[in-house]
Design an enzyme around this catalytic site. Sequence first.
Site, PDB file in Angstrom:
ATOM      1  N   ASN A 146      -1.649  -0.253  10.819  1.00 53.58           N
ATOM      2  CA  ASN A 146      -0.271  -0.045  10.355  1.00 53.58           C
ATOM      3  C   ASN A 146       0.336   1.256  10.890  1.00 53.58           C
ATOM      4  OD1 ASN A 146      -1.591   1.830   8.790  1.00 53.58           O
ATOM      5  ND2 ASN A 146      -1.369   0.720   6.870  1.00 53.58           N
ATOM      6  N   ARG A 284       0.338  12.017   3.554  1.00 49.29           N
ATOM      7  CA  ARG A 284      -0.221  11.999   2.206  1.00 49.29           C
ATOM      8  C   ARG A 284       0.527  13.015   1.353  1.00 49.29           C
ATOM      9  NH1 ARG A 284      -1.704   7.706   3.215  1.00 49.29           N
ATOM     10  NH2 ARG A 284      -3.827   6.882   3.274  1.00 49.29           N
ATOM     11  N   GLN A 313      -1.413   8.386  -6.953  1.00 46.81           N
ATOM     12  CA  GLN A 313      -0.702   7.112  -6.907  1.00 46.81           C
ATOM     13  C   GLN A 313      -1.349   6.108  -7.839  1.00 46.81           C
ATOM     14  OE1 GLN A 313       1.036   7.549  -2.352  1.00 46.81           O
ATOM     15  NE2 GLN A 313      -0.315   5.873  -2.796  1.00 46.81           N
ATOM     16  N   HIS A 332       4.717   3.884  -1.966  1.00 43.37           N
ATOM     17  CA  HIS A 332       3.892   3.879  -0.744  1.00 43.37           C
ATOM     18  C   HIS A 332       3.928   2.497  -0.088  1.00 43.37           C
ATOM     19  CE1 HIS A 332      -0.101   5.462   1.165  1.00 43.37           C
ATOM     20  NE2 HIS A 332       0.698   4.898   2.041  1.00 43.37           N
TER      21      HIS A 332
END
Length: 398
Positions: A146, A284, A313, A332
């Site tokens: 990704n 991050r 998260q 995210h």
Amino acid sequence: MKVLCILYDDPKDGMPKSYPLNELPKIDKYPDGMTLPSPKGRDFNPGELLGCVSGELGLRKFLEDNGHEFFVTSDKDGEGCEADKHLVDADIVISQPFFPYYLTKEKIDKAPKLKLAITAGIGSDHVDLQAAMDNKIDVVEVTYCNSRSVAEHIVMMILSMVRDYHTQYSIVKAGGWDIADAVKRSYDVEGMHIGTVAAGRIGLDALRKLKPFDVNLHYFDRHKLPDSIETELHLTFHDSVESMVKVCDVVTINCPLHPETENLFDKELISKMKRGAYIINTARGKICNREAIAEALSIGQLSGYAGDVWFPQPAPNNHIWRSMPHQGMTPHTSGTSLSAQTRYADGVREILECFFDGKVIRDEYLIVSDGNLAGTGAHSYSKGSATKGSEEAADFKK
Ligand code: NAD
């Protein structure tokens, strides 16, 4: 073997009955020639939701046909959660960075059978890598799956922040036509200085995608790029992050989270940035100091902050980045588009096939192997852990 898989919840109104596109574009290779994941089989339709609980990364048939036990849950945080109950006798754990199961040292100590932690995506900082090394647990991720999805998100966020898209969209949604309000913070990116902290797969792809906007491109990385790429993109290399941030209008952060990069953008570094700069962080959340970012936005040291990564998260409901001014945050999501899900589901299956067959897992996929950083881990991480504070994820209420 027992495989524990932690995935995000299904859509609130259930799994989609249909999708906007009938098929995904065909991609043969990544830009450096690396091939896409190539498992022996696939039990899903490309483009389907795979990263949520009912999507199961398309793995159930494959695992159960081969005699393995497969347990999938989204209940991953807090005392007595389902994931913890199953961790105690799990051999393999699969988790996604978007909704990470924080494999802290305490959890690893309670998982005597654990041999392999697979990141369905990229970025394995949710695993205490030091504890994994000490306990000979291998950590692998689906390198490149990704990276280009994130680079697209970065370009979208740079344009949306500099042009102040969010304000303009809100005015239209509210039925207005207040053009002066809509443009009083809106600029062109053309001519700006844009720098990336790290020019790995994502950082370099973002630089390439930004080049046609006629901007001045900068980078800082522990590994220098080949001269040919520096020339092709007219890049300015900086040997320190300070040197780069003081000349940039936009800084995009693209390094992994590890002890060297944790809290890198603290109050001191932000004070050295060009006044009024923008930060785009899709790497991050913990690389940026939560309070320092909010304060810099409130006093105008930063003009905008956008990204899709938070710590922990899910981000607590009262996380200050949800309410600070001039933010363009998303959950995210950049690396979990339907396109990316197909690639990392294939990648996880390729890794599992190799593991069960005793075959070598691609070197690029390795973060920790045989008690040490290896492959991409050796290139892009440092030893130690960055999971401290992750228990705060249990504070999130749906
Ligand atoms: P990569 O391994 O190709 O590149 C990482 C780069 O960071 C390397 O060039 C490395 O030299 C550099 N680096 C590492 N530590 C550094 C330091 N201390 N100072 C300077 N440079 C440093 O990885 P990638 O595919 O580009 O992904 C990078 C990171 O982006 C991932 O580790 C992950 O944290 C994040 N990511 C986020 C998403 C998302 O959905 N938001 C998706 C994928 C990856």
